[in-house]
Design an enzyme around this catalytic site. Sequence first.
Site, PDB file in Angstrom:
ATOM      1  N   GLU A  94       9.227  -7.686  -3.341  1.00 18.10           N
ATOM      2  CA  GLU A  94       9.134  -8.967  -2.609  1.00 18.10           C
ATOM      3  C   GLU A  94      10.113  -9.013  -1.426  1.00 18.10           C
ATOM      4  O   GLU A  94      10.660 -10.059  -1.085  1.00 18.10           O
ATOM      5  CB  GLU A  94       9.283 -10.148  -3.559  1.00 18.10           C
ATOM      6  CG  GLU A  94       8.202 -10.099  -4.635  1.00 18.10           C
ATOM      7  CD  GLU A  94       7.778 -11.423  -5.208  1.00 18.10           C
ATOM      8  OE1 GLU A  94       7.997 -12.443  -4.552  1.00 18.10           O
ATOM      9  OE2 GLU A  94       7.192 -11.405  -6.303  1.00 18.10           O
ATOM     10  N   GLU A 104       0.857  -1.196   0.000  1.00 22.25           N
ATOM     11  CA  GLU A 104       0.000   0.000   0.000  1.00 22.25           C
ATOM     12  C   GLU A 104       0.888   1.239   0.000  1.00 22.25           C
ATOM     13  O   GLU A 104       2.096   1.142   0.256  1.00 22.25           O
ATOM     14  CB  GLU A 104      -0.896   0.000   1.250  1.00 22.25           C
ATOM     15  CG  GLU A 104      -1.810  -1.214   1.296  1.00 22.25           C
ATOM     16  CD  GLU A 104      -2.784  -1.184   2.476  1.00 22.25           C
ATOM     17  OE1 GLU A 104      -2.610  -0.340   3.384  1.00 22.25           O
ATOM     18  OE2 GLU A 104      -3.709  -2.007   2.460  1.00 22.25           O
TER      19      GLU A 104
HETATM   20  N1  COS Z   1       5.544 -17.923   6.697  1.00 20.94           N
HETATM   21  C1  COS Z   1       4.479 -18.148   7.492  1.00 20.94           C
HETATM   22  N2  COS Z   1       4.170 -17.355   8.546  1.00 20.94           N
HETATM   23  C2  COS Z   1       4.982 -16.310   8.791  1.00 20.94           C
HETATM   24  C3  COS Z   1       6.106 -16.029   7.990  1.00 20.94           C
HETATM   25  C4  COS Z   1       6.381 -16.903   6.912  1.00 20.94           C
HETATM   26  N3  COS Z   1       7.426 -16.688   6.115  1.00 20.94           N
HETATM   27  N4  COS Z   1       6.704 -14.915   8.465  1.00 20.94           N
HETATM   28  C5  COS Z   1       6.000 -14.527   9.530  1.00 20.94           C
HETATM   29  N5  COS Z   1       4.950 -15.371   9.721  1.00 20.94           N
HETATM   30  C6  COS Z   1       3.960 -15.318  10.794  1.00 20.94           C
HETATM   31  C7  COS Z   1       4.682 -15.342  12.130  1.00 20.94           C
HETATM   32  O1  COS Z   1       4.930 -16.673  12.533  1.00 20.94           O
HETATM   33  C8  COS Z   1       3.715 -14.653  13.040  1.00 20.94           C
HETATM   34  O2  COS Z   1       2.733 -15.584  13.415  1.00 20.94           O
HETATM   35  P1  COS Z   1       2.072 -15.588  14.889  1.00 20.94           P
HETATM   36  O3  COS Z   1       1.109 -14.453  14.865  1.00 20.94           O
HETATM   37  O4  COS Z   1       1.386 -16.899  15.015  1.00 20.94           O
HETATM   38  O5  COS Z   1       3.181 -15.388  15.860  1.00 20.94           O
HETATM   39  C9  COS Z   1       3.055 -13.611  12.112  1.00 20.94           C
HETATM   40  O6  COS Z   1       3.259 -14.081  10.774  1.00 20.94           O
HETATM   41  C10 COS Z   1       3.693 -12.252  12.256  1.00 20.94           C
HETATM   42  O7  COS Z   1       5.065 -12.434  11.973  1.00 20.94           O
HETATM   43  P2  COS Z   1       6.168 -11.334  12.350  1.00 20.94           P
HETATM   44  O8  COS Z   1       6.020 -10.979  13.792  1.00 20.94           O
HETATM   45  O9  COS Z   1       7.466 -11.792  11.847  1.00 20.94           O
HETATM   46  O10 COS Z   1       5.640 -10.098  11.542  1.00 20.94           O
HETATM   47  P3  COS Z   1       6.341  -8.795  11.298  1.00 20.94           P
HETATM   48  O11 COS Z   1       5.332  -7.752  11.137  1.00 20.94           O
HETATM   49  O12 COS Z   1       7.408  -8.592  12.329  1.00 20.94           O
HETATM   50  O13 COS Z   1       7.021  -9.077   9.867  1.00 20.94           O
HETATM   51  C11 COS Z   1       8.580  -8.585   8.160  1.00 20.94           C
HETATM   52  C12 COS Z   1       8.085  -8.375   9.556  1.00 20.94           C
HETATM   53  C13 COS Z   1       9.463  -7.407   7.870  1.00 20.94           C
HETATM   54  C14 COS Z   1       9.365  -9.869   8.106  1.00 20.94           C
HETATM   55  C15 COS Z   1       7.451  -8.688   7.102  1.00 20.94           C
HETATM   56  O14 COS Z   1       6.564  -7.628   7.274  1.00 20.94           O
HETATM   57  C16 COS Z   1       8.035  -8.681   5.708  1.00 20.94           C
HETATM   58  O15 COS Z   1       8.481  -9.696   5.173  1.00 20.94           O
HETATM   59  N6  COS Z   1       7.989  -7.489   5.061  1.00 20.94           N
HETATM   60  C17 COS Z   1       8.347  -7.379   3.673  1.00 20.94           C
HETATM   61  C18 COS Z   1       7.086  -7.396   2.899  1.00 20.94           C
HETATM   62  C19 COS Z   1       7.332  -7.623   1.455  1.00 20.94           C
HETATM   63  O16 COS Z   1       8.060  -8.508   1.067  1.00 20.94           O
HETATM   64  N7  COS Z   1       6.662  -6.819   0.671  1.00 20.94           N
HETATM   65  C20 COS Z   1       6.716  -6.965  -0.741  1.00 20.94           C
HETATM   66  C21 COS Z   1       5.340  -7.229  -1.197  1.00 20.94           C
HETATM   67  S1  COS Z   1       5.216  -7.996  -2.725  1.00 20.94           S
HETATM   68  S2  COS Z   1       6.002  -6.759  -3.970  1.00 20.94           S
END
Ligand code: COS
Length: 383
Positions: free
Chosen positions: A362, A127
């Site tokens: 990504e 977003e």
């Molecule tokens: N697969 C499955 N579940 C996942 C996961 C994965 N790869 N990564 C995180 N989760 C789950 C966690 O286990 C957690 O679950 P619980 O609620 O049961 O504890 C939940 O999702 C939240 O995870 P987390 O606390 O790691 O979330 P965050 O907000 O801290 O995530 C990052 C942070 C930065 C890792 C995440 O927001 C991210 O990858 N951002 C980049 C986004 C991106 O790639 N954008 C591009 C979009 S497409 S162009």
Amino acid sequence: MDLSLTPEQEAFRALARDFLEREAVPHRMQWDHDESVDLAIVPKMAELGFFGLTIPEEYGGVGGDYVTYSLAMEELGRADSALRGIVSVSSGLVGKSILFHGTEEQKQEWLPQLATASKLGCFGLTEPDTGSDAGNLTSRATRDGDDWVLHGQKLFITNGTWADVALVFARTSPDGPRGVTAFLVPTDAPGFEAREIKGKLGLRGQATAELFLDGVRVPDSARLGEVGQGFKIAMGTLDKGRLAVASGCVGIVQGCLEAAVAYATERTQFGRPIASFQLVQDLIADISLDADAARLLVWRCADLVDRGEPYGVAASKAKLFASEAAVRAANNAIQVHGGAGYVDDYPVAKYLRDARVMTLYEGTSQIQKLLIGRAETGVNAFV
Ligand code: COS
């Protein structure tokens, strides 16, 4: 891990290379200038199986393993990353989300269409105010009887104006990542609008859009997965998406290597081919090393997926290294070409422009480093 390819994998790679050399490589510059690939290539790519890879035959796909999928993405990246993006978003991000989290009805409805590219999908996560911090997204879905009503805005959505179905992640409760739910939204639904974003540095042949959801109504049967499970669906899918991006980047590095070698052996200066100069060989050696290292990280990750082992960190490493390598390799290849590399007579300038976004989308390189750092240390930098 066995590093040799099976005869079937070799055969698919050869088929893909041959097809793309005929159908994509001669046109990619024109598509780049037109800011759109010729969509007539999409059904032809589907016929070859690009969109059906890793989607089981029972759902209209061609099945296949993730090493083959990576080879296909590499060939697409070598030919034209705009094409790679269309496949990896539609049948990759959207198709795999449905495959792993959809109801039987959703799989029967969407997968055969995505696997044959009779319909295209887009992935609506990012977003205007939430890129890396995807768990804080603000698009919202409100329950209204048997329906959900969606409001919000999505940005930088690949396939956005071409897609028939948008996988939209929206907030259903205020609980951060745990308050996000996924919905399969037909793009012809009233209140849904996609506007193309023009003037990108690279990936110009690919439609990238802004999505607007203004009271879009979908039935509860359009919900993908459980209420509150959307963020996990997005993250899990992105792990495989990162493998696809990394594979495409290997293709860019490979393309840079081939272009640099061809130019260096043909171009003469000081009375001999520039390939004979040690400093030119230094540039080519760096590209060659990047190709091998990136490909090995990609294959390691694909092999983990195929063996059903955890692969998230391996995907982050492959994506981080391969995307940075693609930018580096394209820069090196331009250096080998000199001024000729700065114009469109050779593919290397386009490789550089296309490669640049790979370290951003990504999950940026910085996000991948923090995911790797979190896995190594057990300390979460995001809290
Ligand atoms: N697969 C499955 N579940 C996942 C996961 C994965 N790869 N990564 C995180 N989760 C789950 C966690 O286990 C957690 O679950 P619980 O609620 O049961 O504890 C939940 O999702 C939240 O995870 P987390 O606390 O790691 O979330 P965050 O907000 O801290 O995530 C990052 C942070 C930065 C890792 C995440 O927001 C991210 O990858 N951002 C980049 C986004 C991106 O790639 N954008 C591009 C979009 S497409 S162009």
